[in-house]
Design an enzyme around this catalytic site. Structure first.
Site, mmCIF file in Angstrom:
data_model
loop_
_atom_site.group_PDB
_atom_site.id
_atom_site.type_symbol
_atom_site.label_atom_id
_atom_site.label_comp_id
_atom_site.label_asym_id
_atom_site.label_seq_id
_atom_site.Cartn_x
_atom_site.Cartn_y
_atom_site.Cartn_z
ATOM 1 N N GLY A 131 0.807 -1.217 0.000
ATOM 2 C CA GLY A 131 0.000 0.000 0.000
ATOM 3 C C GLY A 131 0.834 1.258 0.000
ATOM 4 O O GLY A 131 0.511 2.246 0.673
ATOM 5 N N ALA A 132 1.913 1.267 -0.794
ATOM 6 C CA ALA A 132 2.897 2.353 -0.715
ATOM 7 C C ALA A 132 2.661 3.476 -1.713
ATOM 8 O O ALA A 132 3.491 4.365 -1.828
ATOM 9 C CB ALA A 132 4.305 1.783 -0.915
ATOM 10 N N ASN A 133 1.542 3.447 -2.436
ATOM 11 C CA ASN A 133 1.323 4.497 -3.430
ATOM 12 C C ASN A 133 0.692 5.756 -2.827
ATOM 13 O O ASN A 133 0.628 6.797 -3.479
ATOM 14 C CB ASN A 133 0.441 3.994 -4.572
ATOM 15 C CG ASN A 133 -0.919 3.535 -4.102
ATOM 16 O OD1 ASN A 133 -1.037 2.427 -3.596
ATOM 17 N ND2 ASN A 133 -1.942 4.370 -4.257
ATOM 18 N N SER A 134 0.232 5.685 -1.565
ATOM 19 C CA SER A 134 -0.386 6.860 -0.951
ATOM 20 C C SER A 134 -0.264 6.772 0.565
ATOM 21 O O SER A 134 0.126 5.732 1.121
ATOM 22 C CB SER A 134 -1.867 6.966 -1.339
ATOM 23 O OG SER A 134 -2.596 5.857 -0.833
ATOM 24 N N ILE A 136 0.465 6.883 4.521
ATOM 25 C CA ILE A 136 1.614 6.536 5.348
ATOM 26 C C ILE A 136 2.600 5.663 4.578
ATOM 27 O O ILE A 136 3.814 5.814 4.707
ATOM 28 C CB ILE A 136 1.148 5.815 6.629
ATOM 29 C CG1 ILE A 136 0.348 6.773 7.505
ATOM 30 C CG2 ILE A 136 2.319 5.242 7.410
ATOM 31 C CD1 ILE A 136 -0.349 6.101 8.672
ATOM 32 N N GLY A 137 2.080 4.755 3.757
ATOM 33 C CA GLY A 137 2.944 3.879 2.974
ATOM 34 C C GLY A 137 3.846 4.650 2.035
ATOM 35 O O GLY A 137 5.038 4.352 1.899
ATOM 36 N N SER A 260 -3.070 -0.612 14.955
ATOM 37 C CA SER A 260 -3.776 0.575 15.428
ATOM 38 C C SER A 260 -4.146 0.393 16.895
ATOM 39 O O SER A 260 -4.382 -0.726 17.362
ATOM 40 C CB SER A 260 -5.046 0.811 14.608
ATOM 41 O OG SER A 260 -5.852 1.808 15.200
ATOM 42 N N TYR A 293 -12.686 -3.679 11.379
ATOM 43 C CA TYR A 293 -11.366 -3.045 11.329
ATOM 44 C C TYR A 293 -10.601 -3.313 12.630
ATOM 45 O O TYR A 293 -9.424 -3.698 12.595
ATOM 46 C CB TYR A 293 -11.525 -1.541 11.104
ATOM 47 C CG TYR A 293 -10.222 -0.784 11.096
ATOM 48 C CD1 TYR A 293 -9.417 -0.770 9.952
ATOM 49 C CD2 TYR A 293 -9.776 -0.084 12.211
ATOM 50 C CE1 TYR A 293 -8.214 -0.071 9.932
ATOM 51 C CE2 TYR A 293 -8.581 0.611 12.206
ATOM 52 C CZ TYR A 293 -7.809 0.605 11.068
ATOM 53 O OH TYR A 293 -6.613 1.286 11.051
#
EC number: 1.1.1.-
Length: 352
Positions: A131-134, A136-137, A260, A293
């Site tokens: 998930g590094a495209n936006s 925190i990632g 979390s 979640y």
């Protein structure tokens, strides 16, 4: 120095002040040496104090070290578009045998990624971030890449992943970054990603399980599991299992699972204290997005703790991390109420 020389005060009594005709320089690997232009000689010891020194830490953000045609080291400031033969770290030199500090460096909730990584040289380290495209990632990927790591952005959308790669390269053209397709909602995609990564014959020093969905409506993945549970936990669980051998071979290595604090507000046991599997992947009738979640985040922590117990003897550590309360990213996009809450909290929370 020119003003001091003009006033006739250049040769002071300071132990660190260089005598006339001397210049302080650094080698490519960071050691300080002194050049005497009058006698045309160099030496390691300071001409007054007799001490040996080296520069402390990594180059400041935006700086790069190069070598000219004569083999002399010079420095490029990409932010201000200038070059100099003076090492910008000379203001932060330390003695050859420094005294061990008595207090440990501490960070707080206001510390930035760049502050945490200051002085770290991650050259040669290979990192995978899901998930590094936006969000925190992306910030994690950028920070690690700017400190020399080879970073693989594992993203559901290859197009968005490549856009993120270009943004990082726009900050530093020599960054080692690459996007690869990984859809955690598909166990087959997880398997294909692991196979594709292994085909590169690279080590793996850091695996950051970051991708997550929040507040998503009930749906089943192609594997027949509830989406939040599979994306946030099970997909990462499977990914780590598939890459465990590479992590062991690359030790010391680490796994970081982004969890979390909301894991505290749920339970995955039934009334008798046994694990209730129906809570992990509930039916539509039993589904509540926030609880789903929270349960996935609890699974993250339980998994990380057990993974560390099993792999730490083999040089692979595992840690779970709470990134901060209600950091404004795209995670709230599934419902306008969440977007409103995150917007209201934004002035009081840490920025990306």
């Amino acid at each position: 120095m020119a003003a001091l020389k003009y006033a006739g005060l250049e040769d002071t009594d300071s132990e660190e002040e260089l005598p006339p005709g001397w210049e302080e320089r650094t080698t490519k690997d960071g050691w300080v040496y002194y050049a005497n232009h009058l006698e045309e000689k160099t030496q390691w010891e300071h001409p007054k104090s007799g001490k040996r020194k080296r520069v402390a830490g990594d180059l400041p953000y935006g700086w790069e070290q190069e070598t000219d045609e004569n083999g002399q080291v010079y420095f490029v400031d990409h932010i201000n578009k200038r070059t100099t033969y003076l090492d910008p770290r000379l203001a932060f030199t330390v003695e050859d045998n420094p005294v061990k500090p008595t207090t440990r460096q501490k960070y707080d909730g206001n510390s930035t990624a760049m502050e945490i990584l200051q002085g770290r040289d991650l050259s040669g380290k290979v990192v995978i971030i899901t998930g590094a495209n936006s969000g925190i990632g992306f910030e994690t990927a950028k920070s690690l890449a700017l400190h020399g790591a080879c970073v693989i952005l594992a993203c559901r959308s290859l197009a968005r992943g490549n856009d993120a790669v270009q943004r990082i390269l726009g900050e530093w053209h020599k960054a080692k970054v690459e996007a690869m397709t990984l859809d955690l909602a598909s166990l087959q995609s997880v398997q294909h990603f692991a196979e594709a990564f292994k085909s590169k014959n690279l080590p793996l020093h850091i695996l950051i399980c970051n991708a997550a969905v929040f507040g998503a409506p009930w749906s089943l993945t192609e594997d027949g599991l509830e989406s939040t549970f599979q994306v946030n936990h099970l997909g990462h669980f499977y990914l780590v299992q598939l890459l465990e051998d590479v992590l062991r071979q690359s030790s010391p290595a680490r796994v970081v699972v982004v969890s979390s604090e909301s894991h505290r507000f749920t339970e995955i046991k039934d009334s008798s204290g046994k694990l209730d599997f129906s809570l992990l992947s509930p039916s539509k009738k039993e589904y509540w997005a926030m609880l789903a979640y929270n349960r996935s985040k609890l699974c993250n922590i339980l998994f990380s703790n057990e993974l560390n117990r099993r792999l730490s003897p083999h040089g692979v550590t595992s840690n779970s991390v709470h990134p901060g309360n209600m950091i404004y990213s795209s995670i709230h996009r599934n419902w306008w109420v969440y977007t409103l809450l995150f917007t209201l909290a934004r002035p009081f929370t840490k920025s990306m």
